[in-house]
Motif scaffolding. Structure first.
Motif, PDB file in Angstrom:
ATOM      1  N   ALA A  13      38.109  -1.683 -19.070  1.00  0.00           N
ATOM      2  CA  ALA A  13      39.070  -1.416 -17.994  1.00  0.00           C
ATOM      3  C   ALA A  13      40.394  -0.908 -18.551  1.00  0.00           C
ATOM      4  O   ALA A  13      41.032  -0.033 -17.954  1.00  0.00           O
ATOM      5  CB  ALA A  13      39.291  -2.679 -17.160  1.00  0.00           C
ATOM      6  N   ARG A  16      40.179   2.510 -19.056  1.00  0.00           N
ATOM      7  CA  ARG A  16      39.909   3.157 -17.770  1.00  0.00           C
ATOM      8  C   ARG A  16      38.473   3.675 -17.710  1.00  0.00           C
ATOM      9  O   ARG A  16      38.184   4.713 -17.138  1.00  0.00           O
ATOM     10  CB  ARG A  16      40.912   4.298 -17.521  1.00  0.00           C
ATOM     11  CG  ARG A  16      42.328   3.798 -17.314  1.00  0.00           C
ATOM     12  CD  ARG A  16      43.350   4.902 -17.370  1.00  0.00           C
ATOM     13  NE  ARG A  16      43.678   5.240 -18.754  1.00  0.00           N
ATOM     14  CZ  ARG A  16      44.584   6.101 -19.127  1.00  0.00           C
ATOM     15  NH1 ARG A  16      45.271   6.752 -18.212  1.00  0.00           N
ATOM     16  NH2 ARG A  16      44.820   6.358 -20.390  1.00  0.00           N
ATOM     17  N   CYS A 270      47.841   3.842 -15.838  1.00  0.00           N
ATOM     18  CA  CYS A 270      47.293   2.768 -16.657  1.00  0.00           C
ATOM     19  C   CYS A 270      46.386   1.850 -15.829  1.00  0.00           C
ATOM     20  O   CYS A 270      46.199   2.056 -14.617  1.00  0.00           O
ATOM     21  CB  CYS A 270      48.429   1.960 -17.266  1.00  0.00           C
ATOM     22  SG  CYS A 270      49.475   1.133 -16.041  1.00  0.00           S
ATOM     23  N   ALA A 271      45.836   0.826 -16.469  1.00  0.00           N
ATOM     24  CA  ALA A 271      45.081  -0.189 -15.747  1.00  0.00           C
ATOM     25  C   ALA A 271      46.030  -0.952 -14.826  1.00  0.00           C
ATOM     26  O   ALA A 271      47.241  -1.051 -15.076  1.00  0.00           O
ATOM     27  CB  ALA A 271      44.414  -1.136 -16.733  1.00  0.00           C
ATOM     28  N   ARG A 307      39.604   1.147 -13.759  1.00  0.00           N
ATOM     29  CA  ARG A 307      40.790   0.617 -14.441  1.00  0.00           C
ATOM     30  C   ARG A 307      41.435  -0.541 -13.672  1.00  0.00           C
ATOM     31  O   ARG A 307      42.632  -0.784 -13.799  1.00  0.00           O
ATOM     32  CB  ARG A 307      41.811   1.734 -14.689  1.00  0.00           C
ATOM     33  CG  ARG A 307      42.289   2.468 -13.435  1.00  0.00           C
ATOM     34  CD  ARG A 307      43.186   3.650 -13.811  1.00  0.00           C
ATOM     35  NE  ARG A 307      43.583   4.467 -12.689  1.00  0.00           N
ATOM     36  CZ  ARG A 307      44.759   4.367 -12.074  1.00  0.00           C
ATOM     37  NH1 ARG A 307      45.649   3.482 -12.491  1.00  0.00           N
ATOM     38  NH2 ARG A 307      45.053   5.164 -11.070  1.00  0.00           N
TER      39      ARG A 307
END
Length: 341
Positions: A13, A16, A270-271, A307
């Motif tokens: 994750a 992603r 981003c996550a 993600r």
């Protein structure tokens, strides 16, 4: 069937690239876990084996894929001269602000190697890392530490009347926080920088942009320089400032309950972690709220599932254990790859 370890799910994750059930990240379970098992915080500080064993047992029981290997995130405040009281269920509370009377008080940069609590934290991290889950450290954002040193009310007055004093305290805090990040980084795969006092709910936008965010940037850069992931949590409603926040070097953004997940995943690359209202799960009836929250979160991140981390909107506080244990089962029920792990 998804037979990956929690660590593998979390790493996917963060890259992603997760193609299975969303990994679970509490995000701040440390004091809650100890309180749930009836272990005094002082015992956990004195013996990192006790601390780590509790965190690992609770992580296993609740199917956490990632968790903080240490809960004692404000230890540098005491190391810099603040008076502290350890309170079960709440953590270390600052009761005497070292810069409360005078900003001219001479403070040195604390050395974590001389800090008994930091050394214990590091020991717990090493023990937690022996498992198969993603382990991260938690440290305060520089503005949050500045509030501990100066007193939050006085720091807010400084922001209005003495901007140079404000920047002076924050500069001290950046150096201290970054020293502890460098100390913990070799012992965890990521560092979660938690900015609670620098919340957009508490500070005006101009202070957030000119003081809070630059400090966070420097701390997140330090985390990345240490070879791990840079993780960020900002308390309160940061949604109006997501555009600015998206430009700091973070691998994950964990958001409070006031930030719509669909807005967040659109704003950052981003996550993202969040979705469960940490306030709602405090009640005995919180399990029903969790079910609704998880269904809503899955829908909100549609198209960005690769993600996404399921997480609470803040620390778990005094939530009943059953309101946290149910997350995995409910999450699996929304995913075709449910394997009931």
């Amino acid at each position: 069937m998804d037979d990956r370890s929690g660590r593998e799910r979390a790493l996917a994750a963060l890259r992603r690239e997760n193609e299975g059930v969303a990994p679970i990240l509490p995000p701040f379970q440390g004091t809650w876990a100890l309180n749930t098992e009836g272990v005094p915080l002082r015992d956990a500080i004195e013996d990192p084996r006790v601390n780590a064993a509790v965190q690992q047992r609770i992580a296993q029981r609740c199917s956490f894929d990632a968790f903080e290997g240490m809960w004692d995130w404000l230890t540098m405040a005491e190391a810099m001269g603040c008076g502290v009281k350890i309170k079960d269920g709440m953590g270390a509370l600052t009761i005497d602000h070292v810069l409360g009377e005078s900003i001219d008080t001479e403070l040195g940069n604390p050395d974590p190697n001389d800090d008994t609590r930091a050394l214990s934290n590091r020991g717990a991290l090493d023990l937690c890392a022996e498992g198969d889950r993603y382990i991260y450290s938690t440290v305060p954002g520089p503005f949050t530490l500045a509030g501990e040193l100066r007193g939050l009310e006085q720091l807010m007055m400084d922001s209005l009347l003495e901007p140079e004093a404000l920047q002076s305290v924050v500069t001290l805090s950046i150096a201290a926080v970054n020293g502890y990040i460098s100390f913990y980084s070799p012992h965890s795969e990521g560092v979660m920088v938690c900015e609670s006092s620098g919340s957009p709910d508490l500070v005006p936008p101009e202070t957030f942009s000119s003081v809070v965010l630059p400090g966070l940037r420097r701390s997140l850069e330090t985390a990345k320089d240490g070879g791990g992931h840079s993780l960020l949590y900002i308390s309160g409603d940061s949604s109006p400032l997501l555009g600015e926040i998206s430009r700091v070097p973070m691998d994950l953004l964990s958001v409070d309950r006031n930030v719509p997940l669909d807005m967040c995943v659109d704003a950052v690359d981003c996550a993202v972690a969040g979705g469960i209202d940490a306030v709602a799960i405090l009640s005995a009836e919180g399990g029903a709220s969790v079910a609704d929250d998880i269904a809503s979160a899955i829908e909100a991140v549609r198209g960005h599932e690769r993600r996404y981390f399921l997480a609470a909107s803040s620390d778990l506080s005094a939530a009943p254990l059953e309101n946290v244990e149910c997350w995995k089962k409910l999450l699996d029920s929304h995913h075709p790859m449910a394997d009931g792990r």
